[in-house]
Design a protein around this motif. Sequence first.
Motif, mmCIF file in Angstrom:
data_model
loop_
_atom_site.group_PDB
_atom_site.id
_atom_site.type_symbol
_atom_site.label_atom_id
_atom_site.label_comp_id
_atom_site.label_asym_id
_atom_site.label_seq_id
_atom_site.Cartn_x
_atom_site.Cartn_y
_atom_site.Cartn_z
ATOM 1 N N VAL A 279 0.850 -1.192 0.000
ATOM 2 C CA VAL A 279 0.000 0.000 0.000
ATOM 3 C C VAL A 279 0.887 1.244 0.000
ATOM 4 O O VAL A 279 1.757 1.407 0.843
ATOM 5 N N ARG A 280 0.627 2.119 -0.963
ATOM 6 C CA ARG A 280 1.432 3.338 -1.092
ATOM 7 C C ARG A 280 0.793 4.535 -0.423
ATOM 8 O O ARG A 280 1.475 5.376 0.149
ATOM 9 N N SER A 281 -0.518 4.638 -0.507
ATOM 10 C CA SER A 281 -1.181 5.798 0.084
ATOM 11 C C SER A 281 -2.669 5.527 0.222
ATOM 12 O O SER A 281 -3.224 4.608 -0.389
ATOM 13 N N VAL A 282 -3.306 6.362 1.037
ATOM 14 C CA VAL A 282 -4.756 6.324 1.218
ATOM 15 C C VAL A 282 -5.265 7.754 1.117
ATOM 16 O O VAL A 282 -4.665 8.680 1.682
ATOM 17 N N ARG A 285 -11.670 10.570 -2.394
ATOM 18 C CA ARG A 285 -12.085 11.126 -3.679
ATOM 19 C C ARG A 285 -13.585 10.950 -3.803
ATOM 20 O O ARG A 285 -14.092 9.828 -3.721
ATOM 21 N N VAL A 290 -9.938 5.894 -0.935
ATOM 22 C CA VAL A 290 -9.218 5.317 -2.065
ATOM 23 C C VAL A 290 -7.865 4.798 -1.577
ATOM 24 O O VAL A 290 -7.090 5.535 -0.950
ATOM 25 N N VAL A 291 -7.606 3.529 -1.866
ATOM 26 C CA VAL A 291 -6.339 2.900 -1.494
ATOM 27 C C VAL A 291 -5.531 2.667 -2.765
ATOM 28 O O VAL A 291 -6.004 2.040 -3.709
ATOM 29 N N THR A 292 -4.314 3.175 -2.764
ATOM 30 C CA THR A 292 -3.396 2.985 -3.892
ATOM 31 C C THR A 292 -2.316 2.001 -3.474
ATOM 32 O O THR A 292 -1.680 2.180 -2.422
ATOM 33 N N VAL A 299 0.466 -0.658 -10.631
ATOM 34 C CA VAL A 299 -0.127 0.079 -9.513
ATOM 35 C C VAL A 299 -1.633 0.112 -9.720
ATOM 36 O O VAL A 299 -2.115 0.371 -10.831
ATOM 37 N N ARG A 300 -2.396 -0.180 -8.640
ATOM 38 C CA ARG A 300 -3.845 -0.212 -8.718
ATOM 39 C C ARG A 300 -4.451 0.711 -7.679
ATOM 40 O O ARG A 300 -3.816 1.056 -6.672
ATOM 41 N N GLU A 301 -5.696 1.079 -7.928
ATOM 42 C CA GLU A 301 -6.479 1.831 -6.965
ATOM 43 C C GLU A 301 -7.797 1.110 -6.731
ATOM 44 O O GLU A 301 -8.395 0.580 -7.665
ATOM 45 N N ASP A 303 -11.503 1.648 -4.236
ATOM 46 C CA ASP A 303 -12.177 2.560 -3.319
ATOM 47 C C ASP A 303 -13.247 1.812 -2.543
ATOM 48 O O ASP A 303 -13.642 0.701 -2.894
#
Length: 526
Positions: A279-282, A285, A290-292, A299-301, A303
Amino acid sequence: TMTYKRPTLQVDALYREAQELLVPDDGYNRALAHQVHPSRWTNPTPARCYNLVVVGGGTAGLVAAVGAASLGAKVALVEEHFLGGDCLNVGCVPSKALLRSARALYEARTLERFGVKGSHQVHADFAAVMARMRRLRAELAPNDSVWRLRDLGVDVFLGKACFVATDTIEVNGARLRFRRAIIATGSRPSIPPIPGLDRVGFLTNETIFSLTELPRRLVVLGAGPIGCELGQAFRRFGSEVVMVALDPRLLPRDDPEASSLVERQFRSEGIELALGATVRSVGIRGGRKVVTFAIGDGVREIDGDELLVATGREPVLSSLKLWAAGVQFDRHGVWVDEYLRTTNRRIYAAGDVCSRYKFTHAADAMARIALENALFFPRRRVSDVVFPWCTYTDPEVAHVGMTPAEAQAVGDAVAVFRMPLEHVDRAVLDGEPDGFAKLYVEQRSGRVLGATLVARHAGEMIGEMCLAVASRQRAGKLSQTVHPYPTQAEVWRKLGDAWNRTKLTPRLGSVLRRYFAVWRWQWSIV
């Protein structure tokens, strides 16, 4: 009839803080609070000196305090939030109530495989499910209540505890001197340092049971027991569930084959799995979380309406000022020896705060050891205890003793026996053949070293192996144990039979054939 006195301002503040976890404010939660953290509670006047002071009112603390009081010791127990700890309030009790409702719903929806029609009409009333959970939790609360402890002779102090000397604890300005103390402050959710996580808002096991509306889409971070149990439950209630985990498989501490079986079940129920992801960031939106994350080469997102963080546990130590008592600790918890004694020989510890086995039953067992060693002579060793565990997914995954990795490490010294549940009549009749049992046996002695079980009721069935491992029983005894027919527990007898068959070596087989040949010859000439 109970009379109430005006509480101190400190207890009032703590009550307001504790009440934030009891949402919604209904009769069930008010009944719970009255038992485990009543608003109208006055801390007693401290005794000059206590035989035992227990810090923490969860499973370990309650077992230690009640046990000591029943022996005639003068005991004080200090709890900051709710008596009963995680287990009663935000752990075992509420989660298993939800899991039972989820399983009933799943069973109803799959009735047609048993020849029963009409399963398409079944749906979840999430508000009623959560109300049932709160009702049951409140009904169980008297077992852990301040009133029960008070009646048993325990001085209950509600407030924050901290050490001020090697033999003294302070709570709300009152000082409690002790001959012995037990630290049992438990653990809390461990929150990973993910950029943006602190800003978006998220759920943990401490807050998810306060939901009153079913999230349309739930994102779960973590693939351990808490994430798996709750993820499956919410999927069965009707949420879309996505699980994102750094580990490449579900339940990474368990048998890989067990993890694979649970993974197949999850996918068949429509749970989306993103395993081996970083997990890179939260972020937020359009009002959605949204979880990246990075997975594979991309890389996926994803929500969701709600985000559940279930990435492990950490000990609760921050406010205790352990250095004042000469108690050493690190991020994993309090340092203890095999007698559960800390670096201050007056002070012991038990439960999640010092153990890698963060289970209610482990806390109970450790509290009994710590209590006996603290009040009498330190003779009982925690290393002598066999701790099983069970993850209450459907099917459940239970284990005791030697793990598959440990068995593989010692090689041929350990024999592994496997029995699919499709070979057990009751499992077939119940429509539950997708499971297995494994037995780890010491080759030379035949002693049972460990066992793994994947079955609908694995937690209920693993007890037989707990006894076998703890008592150093031989596998052949399983074959001699008579089980009611038909039951799924017969799988252990079948594994005992499998062990016995290994004793029939080619040489022994040749000897037996000659023996029976002579026997037939003797009969023929009579």
